[in-house]
Scaffold this active site. Sequence first.
Site: not given
Length: 283
Positions: A174, A187
């Site tokens: 990400s 995350y």
Amino acid sequence: MSDTIGMIHEDGLPGHETTLKPKPAWQPRFRGSDRLKGKVAIITGADSGIGRAVAALYAREGADIAIVYLLEDDDAAETRRIVEAEGRKAITLKADVGDKQMCERAVAETLKAFGRIDIVVNNAGEQHPDQDITDISEQQLRRTFQTNIFGMFFMVQAARPHLKAGAAIVNCTSVTMYQGSKELLDYSSTKGAITAFTRSLSENLISEGIRVNAVAPGPIWTPLNPCGGASAEKLEHFGESTPIGRPGQPNEVAPAFLFLACEDASYMSGQVLHPNGGVVVNG
């Protein structure tokens, strides 16, 4: 064919794509050119979002698909329909990738159905926004790491004995790994681990002719954000901070996964592609 692998408990994640408005764009935008002809891909989180778009594009390019998903039976069935509409075969496998035995069973069922595995796409992930690090419970921290990075280890461990020279592994990291995210501490930390995993696994497998790469999407319109606790205000302006000024669509990310899986990327391993709306990052 559909199998339920193990016991899975509903808690609202990862969310149904059928409920999203507007609907994410998963449709491949160009004709196929047989770049994955005769290949078999196992794709985690393939019921919706980026995973669905990757499954659709891989199928258009000639691959049969094992659709691994957590809970959403209707979304998984729709992805299977999409793959079959491209003239390819598909199976749906309901499994929690954070469970090692479930990953082993998913691989076994894929081999039973198709006889081989050529591509592993580790796409499944979850996120839980928190304003302060003290708000992150031990249970949430363990679960986020269990799904996002342990699941990749487990899936690759299960598939590794069956991957031959020419196989490809593509992981989903990400933009938060590079930029950080003040509300996604656990995350974004897992995404940093995924990037390190990708580079290290590439070094480990490249002599065997197996390439390992990753894709680091920016803000993409999938069930992950609206069903993962993002505030209404954040969703209203989702993706607007990118240089392009809007969120991306799954079918704008899937081509990166295709490139890394096919022979077009035969000289690439240990690398990360960045479909992120123009955000400039290092790495």
